[in-house]
Design a protein around this motif. Structure first.
Motif, PDB file in Angstrom:
ATOM      1  N   LEU A  39       0.847  -1.285   0.099  1.00  0.00           N
ATOM      2  CA  LEU A  39       0.034   0.168   0.204  1.00  0.00           C
ATOM      3  C   LEU A  39       0.972   1.315   0.086  1.00  0.00           C
ATOM      4  N   ILE A  40       2.006   1.278   0.873  1.00  0.00           N
ATOM      5  CA  ILE A  40       2.981   2.322   0.724  1.00  0.00           C
ATOM      6  C   ILE A  40       3.639   2.598  -0.660  1.00  0.00           C
ATOM      7  N   ARG A  41       3.978   1.374  -1.216  1.00  0.00           N
ATOM      8  CA  ARG A  41       4.472   1.541  -2.461  1.00  0.00           C
ATOM      9  C   ARG A  41       3.669   1.941  -3.477  1.00  0.00           C
ATOM     10  N   ARG A  42       2.288   1.619  -3.461  1.00  0.00           N
ATOM     11  CA  ARG A  42       1.321   2.209  -4.394  1.00  0.00           C
ATOM     12  C   ARG A  42       1.222   3.762  -4.029  1.00  0.00           C
ATOM     13  N   ASP A  43       1.476   4.313  -2.968  1.00  0.00           N
ATOM     14  CA  ASP A  43       1.267   5.702  -2.543  1.00  0.00           C
ATOM     15  C   ASP A  43       2.391   6.268  -2.993  1.00  0.00           C
ATOM     16  N   MET A  44       3.781   5.837  -3.113  1.00  0.00           N
ATOM     17  CA  MET A  44       5.068   6.391  -3.417  1.00  0.00           C
ATOM     18  C   MET A  44       5.002   6.415  -5.170  1.00  0.00           C
ATOM     19  N   GLN A  45       4.494   5.339  -5.810  1.00  0.00           N
ATOM     20  CA  GLN A  45       4.285   5.413  -7.073  1.00  0.00           C
ATOM     21  C   GLN A  45       3.530   6.760  -7.545  1.00  0.00           C
ATOM     22  N   ALA A  46       2.265   6.880  -6.897  1.00  0.00           N
ATOM     23  CA  ALA A  46       1.357   8.012  -7.121  1.00  0.00           C
ATOM     24  C   ALA A  46       2.126   9.146  -6.806  1.00  0.00           C
ATOM     25  N   GLU A  47       2.802   9.277  -5.994  1.00  0.00           N
ATOM     26  CA  GLU A  47       3.843  10.447  -5.653  1.00  0.00           C
ATOM     27  C   GLU A  47       4.671  10.719  -6.685  1.00  0.00           C
ATOM     28  N   VAL A  48       5.430   9.743  -7.200  1.00  0.00           N
ATOM     29  CA  VAL A  48       6.291  10.138  -8.240  1.00  0.00           C
ATOM     30  C   VAL A  48       5.578  10.604  -9.528  1.00  0.00           C
ATOM     31  N   ILE A  49       4.536  10.122  -9.763  1.00  0.00           N
ATOM     32  CA  ILE A  49       3.601  10.397 -10.996  1.00  0.00           C
ATOM     33  C   ILE A  49       3.204  12.033 -10.936  1.00  0.00           C
ATOM     34  N   ARG A  50       2.713  12.324  -9.442  1.00  0.00           N
ATOM     35  CA  ARG A  50       2.393  13.545  -9.376  1.00  0.00           C
ATOM     36  C   ARG A  50       3.605  14.616  -9.446  1.00  0.00           C
ATOM     37  N   LEU A  51       4.754  14.360  -8.863  1.00  0.00           N
ATOM     38  CA  LEU A  51       5.865  14.944  -8.990  1.00  0.00           C
ATOM     39  C   LEU A  51       6.419  15.225 -10.325  1.00  0.00           C
TER      40      LEU A  51
END
Length: 344
Positions: A200-212
């Motif tokens: 779940l944390i991994r998915r959040d961090m992937q979304a963070e990279v996409i956002r950034l």
């Protein structure tokens, strides 16, 4: 590709005694990994690699453990010294850079986010994020002001005075990401940064990279062994095996037209409708299809086309570069969803 940020040409990294001879010797460079090891005691972790990374692109390098992907990304900044070849950054060969030039490359042009965070345990979040600015000689007020902006950007506002051991794994990786961003590099290198995190944390961090990436437009080179992560993040994906490139292309290309059976097996469990675009299922325009039928772009992902196709009383036309190239209908959509559509 015109004016790429990074160009890699004929890059080799050979570990072992006499490794520098292998790229120059056709009889040795042609050997398989097992044969090369048996004959010379050397391991060619990266073999004759060639690719470009475009400005603002998210370029993913993936492969199984031992494929050479982490060695490759470290060769880009000479954290691992390549055996031979060229790595061009803004047209300048990194392999020819002197000590000072290499230091400036790592400080200002390229930053890396590591798998195991690489944080300084005795420094707070604020001091970890500002560390790169500090070694560049920025004053305390300047680096702290910049770092506070970045800390807020990566979602850690309020944690400036916390130490790494007071943070979760995901939060620690956000600190690592913030540290990479603080120096405003042109390119960020990610070496399996989320593989140690919970799903779940991994998915959040992937979304963070996409956002950034959307907000900052940085060029990113991202190493992973996870195909779903590669497909989610990558504009293009390079798949490695035994130090060599097997195929490089978009996720659409890899799933729709795998280069060999290895790639076909690699992508066999990917939900095709989530990756393939309409170009793979477009057929000729049938007699009787109205000229004013709905139109979708050939680059539309099949799953995104489902509502328009299912709600249309006639086939849907497919357009590419301003020209109608064919049509799709409910049967062509359903064949992919049901898994009966063979790769084109």
């Amino acid at each position: 590709m015109s004016n790429p940020d990074i160009s890699v040409r004929n890059l080799w990294k050979v570990f072992g005694p006499g490794g520098e001879k292998i790229p120059k010797d056709a009889s040795l460079s042609a050997l398989s990994a097992a044969e090369l090891l048996a004959r010379t005691g050397c391991n060619a972790a990266v073999r004759d690699m060639n690719f470009d990374v475009g400005k603002g692109e998210v370029f993913v390098v993936m492969g199984l453990s031992g494929s050479g992907k982490s060695t490759l990304i470290r060769c880009l900044t000479r954290l691992i010294e390549p055996t031979s070849g060229r790595v061009l950054v803004d047209g300048k060969d990194v392999l020819e850079a002197g000590t000072g030039e290499l230091r400036e490359l790592r400080r200002r042009k390229m930053s890396m986010v590591f798998q195991h965070f690489g944080l300084l345990p005795h420094r707070t979040v604020l001091d970890n994020v500002s560390y790169g600015l500090q070694i560049r000689g920025a004053g305390k007020a300047q680096r702290y002001a910049k770092s506070r902006e970045i800390i807020e950007l990566v979602g850690l506002k309020g944690y400036e005075q916390h130490f790494p051991d007071q943070l979760s794994g995901g939060m620690q990786q956000r600190v690592g990401l913030g540290r990479a961003l603080a120096g405003d590099p042109d390119t960020i290198l990610f070496d399996e940064p989320f593989s140690a995190l919970d799903p779940l944390i991994r998915r959040d961090m992937q979304a963070e990279v996409i956002r950034l990436h959307k907000e900052m437009g940085k060029t990113m080179v991202f190493v992973t062994h996870d195909l779903s992560e590669a497909l989610k993040l990558g504009d293009r994906i390079l798949i490695m095996r035994n130090g060599e490139m097997v195929q490089c292309g978009t996720g659409d290309d890899l799933v729709g037209s795998p280069a060999d059976q290895y790639i076909a097996d690699f992508v066999s469990e990917v939900p095709r409708a989530d990756v393939l675009t309409l170009k793979w299922i477009t057929g000729p325009v049938a007699f009787g299809t109205p000229a004013d039928a709905p139109v979708l772009a050939a680059g539309t992902v099949i799953r995104d086309a489902i509502p328009a196709v299912m709600n249309s009383s006639c086939p849907v036309l497919v357009e590419d570069a301003g020209r109608i190239t064919g049509q799709i209908d409910r049967d062509s959509i359903l064949s992919v969803i049901l898994g009966t559509e063979a790769a084109a």
